[in-house]
Design a protein around this motif. Structure first.
Motif, PDB file in Angstrom:
ATOM      1  N   THR A 174       0.833  -1.218   0.000  1.00 28.91           N
ATOM      2  CA  THR A 174       0.000   0.000   0.000  1.00 28.91           C
ATOM      3  C   THR A 174       0.860   1.258   0.000  1.00 28.91           C
ATOM      4  O   THR A 174       0.414   2.322  -0.438  1.00 28.91           O
ATOM      5  CB  THR A 174      -0.954   0.016   1.205  1.00 28.91           C
ATOM      6  OG1 THR A 174      -0.205  -0.162   2.420  1.00 28.91           O
ATOM      7  CG2 THR A 174      -1.996  -1.088   1.079  1.00 28.91           C
ATOM      8  N   ILE A 179      -1.798  -3.075  -3.948  1.00 32.67           N
ATOM      9  CA  ILE A 179      -2.165  -4.006  -2.882  1.00 32.67           C
ATOM     10  C   ILE A 179      -1.431  -5.322  -3.106  1.00 32.67           C
ATOM     11  O   ILE A 179      -0.938  -5.590  -4.209  1.00 32.67           O
ATOM     12  CB  ILE A 179      -3.693  -4.251  -2.826  1.00 32.67           C
ATOM     13  CG1 ILE A 179      -4.163  -5.032  -4.066  1.00 32.67           C
ATOM     14  CG2 ILE A 179      -4.445  -2.940  -2.674  1.00 32.67           C
ATOM     15  CD1 ILE A 179      -5.616  -5.511  -3.972  1.00 32.67           C
ATOM     16  N   THR A 185      -3.923 -10.873   0.328  1.00 32.65           N
ATOM     17  CA  THR A 185      -5.170 -10.382   0.931  1.00 32.65           C
ATOM     18  C   THR A 185      -6.107 -11.522   1.319  1.00 32.65           C
ATOM     19  O   THR A 185      -7.026 -11.320   2.116  1.00 32.65           O
ATOM     20  CB  THR A 185      -5.918  -9.444  -0.028  1.00 32.65           C
ATOM     21  OG1 THR A 185      -6.303 -10.168  -1.212  1.00 32.65           O
ATOM     22  CG2 THR A 185      -5.064  -8.241  -0.414  1.00 32.65           C
ATOM     23  N   PRO A 189      -5.451 -13.131   6.192  1.00 33.08           N
ATOM     24  CA  PRO A 189      -6.532 -13.161   7.182  1.00 33.08           C
ATOM     25  C   PRO A 189      -6.956 -14.569   7.577  1.00 33.08           C
ATOM     26  O   PRO A 189      -7.395 -14.792   8.710  1.00 33.08           O
ATOM     27  CB  PRO A 189      -7.682 -12.415   6.488  1.00 33.08           C
ATOM     28  CG  PRO A 189      -7.346 -12.411   5.042  1.00 33.08           C
ATOM     29  CD  PRO A 189      -5.858 -12.421   4.968  1.00 33.08           C
ATOM     30  N   LEU A 194      -8.855 -11.628  10.685  1.00 35.55           N
ATOM     31  CA  LEU A 194      -9.237 -10.522   9.814  1.00 35.55           C
ATOM     32  C   LEU A 194      -8.643  -9.183  10.252  1.00 35.55           C
ATOM     33  O   LEU A 194      -8.013  -8.481   9.455  1.00 35.55           O
ATOM     34  CB  LEU A 194     -10.772 -10.422   9.772  1.00 35.55           C
ATOM     35  CG  LEU A 194     -11.368  -9.410   8.798  1.00 35.55           C
ATOM     36  CD1 LEU A 194     -11.005  -9.762   7.365  1.00 35.55           C
ATOM     37  CD2 LEU A 194     -12.891  -9.363   8.964  1.00 35.55           C
ATOM     38  N   ALA A 195      -8.833  -8.819  11.510  1.00 41.93           N
ATOM     39  CA  ALA A 195      -8.412  -7.495  11.958  1.00 41.93           C
ATOM     40  C   ALA A 195      -6.896  -7.311  11.889  1.00 41.93           C
ATOM     41  O   ALA A 195      -6.394  -6.275  11.443  1.00 41.93           O
ATOM     42  CB  ALA A 195      -8.914  -7.234  13.383  1.00 41.93           C
ATOM     43  N   ARG A 196      -6.157  -8.329  12.330  1.00 40.75           N
ATOM     44  CA  ARG A 196      -4.699  -8.217  12.287  1.00 40.75           C
ATOM     45  C   ARG A 196      -4.181  -8.155  10.857  1.00 40.75           C
ATOM     46  O   ARG A 196      -3.222  -7.436  10.552  1.00 40.75           O
ATOM     47  CB  ARG A 196      -4.065  -9.380  13.038  1.00 40.75           C
ATOM     48  CG  ARG A 196      -4.070  -9.188  14.550  1.00 40.75           C
ATOM     49  CD  ARG A 196      -3.453 -10.343  15.272  1.00 40.75           C
ATOM     50  NE  ARG A 196      -3.277 -10.056  16.696  1.00 40.75           N
ATOM     51  CZ  ARG A 196      -3.170 -10.971  17.638  1.00 40.75           C
ATOM     52  NH1 ARG A 196      -3.213 -12.249  17.294  1.00 40.75           N
ATOM     53  NH2 ARG A 196      -3.007 -10.637  18.896  1.00 40.75           N
ATOM     54  N   ALA A 197      -4.809  -8.927   9.959  1.00 40.44           N
ATOM     55  CA  ALA A 197      -4.402  -8.892   8.557  1.00 40.44           C
ATOM     56  C   ALA A 197      -4.657  -7.515   7.958  1.00 40.44           C
ATOM     57  O   ALA A 197      -3.811  -6.967   7.236  1.00 40.44           O
ATOM     58  CB  ALA A 197      -5.149  -9.963   7.765  1.00 40.44           C
ATOM     59  N   LYS A 198      -5.810  -6.936   8.261  1.00 38.27           N
ATOM     60  CA  LYS A 198      -6.112  -5.596   7.768  1.00 38.27           C
ATOM     61  C   LYS A 198      -5.087  -4.583   8.279  1.00 38.27           C
ATOM     62  O   LYS A 198      -4.622  -3.716   7.540  1.00 38.27           O
ATOM     63  CB  LYS A 198      -7.520  -5.182   8.193  1.00 38.27           C
ATOM     64  CG  LYS A 198      -8.624  -5.858   7.402  1.00 38.27           C
ATOM     65  CD  LYS A 198      -9.992  -5.354   7.848  1.00 38.27           C
ATOM     66  CE  LYS A 198     -11.102  -5.946   6.985  1.00 38.27           C
ATOM     67  NZ  LYS A 198     -12.442  -5.467   7.404  1.00 38.27           N
ATOM     68  N   GLU A 199      -4.740  -4.693   9.558  1.00 36.20           N
ATOM     69  CA  GLU A 199      -3.761  -3.761  10.133  1.00 36.20           C
ATOM     70  C   GLU A 199      -2.421  -3.852   9.403  1.00 36.20           C
ATOM     71  O   GLU A 199      -1.820  -2.833   9.045  1.00 36.20           O
ATOM     72  CB  GLU A 199      -3.573  -4.040  11.619  1.00 36.20           C
ATOM     73  CG  GLU A 199      -2.538  -3.137  12.273  1.00 36.20           C
ATOM     74  CD  GLU A 199      -2.265  -3.485  13.723  1.00 36.20           C
ATOM     75  OE1 GLU A 199      -1.375  -2.848  14.319  1.00 36.20           O
ATOM     76  OE2 GLU A 199      -2.927  -4.399  14.263  1.00 36.20           O
ATOM     77  N   ILE A 201      -1.760  -4.972   6.387  1.00 31.60           N
ATOM     78  CA  ILE A 201      -1.840  -4.552   4.990  1.00 31.60           C
ATOM     79  C   ILE A 201      -2.066  -3.043   4.889  1.00 31.60           C
ATOM     80  O   ILE A 201      -1.435  -2.358   4.074  1.00 31.60           O
ATOM     81  CB  ILE A 201      -2.945  -5.327   4.254  1.00 31.60           C
ATOM     82  CG1 ILE A 201      -2.534  -6.809   4.123  1.00 31.60           C
ATOM     83  CG2 ILE A 201      -3.208  -4.725   2.876  1.00 31.60           C
ATOM     84  CD1 ILE A 201      -3.625  -7.712   3.597  1.00 31.60           C
ATOM     85  N   TYR A 202      -2.938  -2.492   5.718  1.00 32.73           N
ATOM     86  CA  TYR A 202      -3.216  -1.054   5.666  1.00 32.73           C
ATOM     87  C   TYR A 202      -1.987  -0.230   6.050  1.00 32.73           C
ATOM     88  O   TYR A 202      -1.723   0.826   5.469  1.00 32.73           O
ATOM     89  CB  TYR A 202      -4.358  -0.688   6.612  1.00 32.73           C
ATOM     90  CG  TYR A 202      -5.717  -1.265   6.247  1.00 32.73           C
ATOM     91  CD1 TYR A 202      -5.942  -1.932   5.046  1.00 32.73           C
ATOM     92  CD2 TYR A 202      -6.788  -1.136   7.135  1.00 32.73           C
ATOM     93  CE1 TYR A 202      -7.174  -2.468   4.744  1.00 32.73           C
ATOM     94  CE2 TYR A 202      -8.042  -1.659   6.833  1.00 32.73           C
ATOM     95  CZ  TYR A 202      -8.227  -2.331   5.644  1.00 32.73           C
ATOM     96  OH  TYR A 202      -9.475  -2.855   5.369  1.00 32.73           O
TER      97      TYR A 202
END
Length: 299
Positions: A174, A179, A185, A189, A194-199, A201-202
């Motif tokens: 990013t 991406i 992606t 997760p 899910l939440a840790r993967a988003k963190e 990657i974001y």
């Protein structure tokens, strides 16, 4: 180092592992036709006490094992060989370049691509990592040093990740206004939540081995230079088990994890049915009765 890309020009060789300064290789190997080998990615079959283990090694040190067209071509050739090799029971993926596992895609090479070529190349990387994920035998990533972007996405496609304290893992895409495009992606997760993967990657955060271990991104942490050795230890715990049973267990787990549990039970039943008529199953029962170690042949 001997390259194995196909089934031509057999010759006996003895290979010494410089990585651990121990003798691991002594086998009959095969060499690819002229023009297909550059040494950026090699495949070796171990013998002796390590028989049944095959090792894919990256050796593109001048660009920190960045994935270019040629390395990717060689990797896919080796994966194709392994898919149809009944003698390989465990595969290990590693680097023989100090301080780096894989720095991701070769962005300098990619800068010369047209938009269509970029799409094709990313598709080929994604497909290659899916080929790693779907190999019939367990795959272990032995990670030393940097494994960012595509390097992290590659190890996500493996069954196990063993990393030394030198590793740096993460998906920084990013920060380049793109991406993760090789399965990151989707696999991340499923592995760490899910939440840790988003963190990750974001933010494009880069993790050390302890943090990676804490969140479940890797299974084992080792001292520097010991990831391959620990991978061999794990592989040798798997090899004595029934190879058909291992293949069926992998299918049942990987296919069942993405469906509801009742559908997963059906998948398990279908996989179990594949081991019932095997000679290995009879051998396992016979060895148990005779109080000896079973000798499985994958039949």
């Amino acid at each position: 180092m001997i390259r194995i890309n196909s089934i031509f020009n057999k010759k006996n060789v003895k290979l010494i592992s410089d990585h651990l300064n121990k003798r691991y290789f002594s086998s009959t190997t095969t060499t690819a036709p002229t023009g297909t080998v550059s040494g950026e990615c090699t495949l070796e079959k171990l013998t002796g006490e390590n028989e049944g283990i095959s090792v894919i090694s990256f050796n593109r040190g001048h660009v920190k094992n960045a994935i270019g067209k040629n390395l990717l071509k060689e990797l896919r050739q080796h994966l194709h060989t392994l898919r149809f090799d009944s003698t390989t029971r465990v595969t290990i993926i590693r680097s023989v370049v100090d301080g780096v596992f894989c720095s991701g895609a070769d962005l300098k090479e990619r800068a010369t691509f047209t938009p269509v070529e970029v799409s094709q190349f990313v598709y080929d990387i994604r497909s290659s990592f899916t080929e790693i994920e779907t190999l019939p035998m367990p795959v272990i990533a032995a990670v030393e040093g940097v494994a960012l972007g595509g390097g992290t996405e590659m190890i996500l496609a493996c069954d196990f990740r063993i990393a030394s304290k030198s590793v740096k893992l993460g998906l920084p895409e990013t920060g380049l206004a793109i991406i993760p495009g090789a399965g990151g992606t989707q696999r991340l997760p499923r592995l760490i939540g899910l939440a840790r993967a988003k963190e990750l990657i974001y933010t494009g955060a880069v993790l050390d081995s302890q943090r990676a271990l804490d969140i479940g991104l890797i299974e084992y942490q080792t001292d520097v230079g010991k990831a391959f050795e620990r991978s061999l230890e794990l592989a040798k715990q798997i090899i004595p088990k029934g190879p058909i049973a291992i293949r069926m267990a992998k299918q049942a787990i990987d296919k069942g994890i993405n469906v509801d549990i009742q559908s997963g039970m059906i998948i398990e039943q279908a996989c179990y049915a594949q081991v019932i008529p095997t000679k290995d199953r009879v051998e396992g029962l016979t060895a148990f009765k005779e109080k000896r170690k079973p000798l499985y042949k994958g039949e």
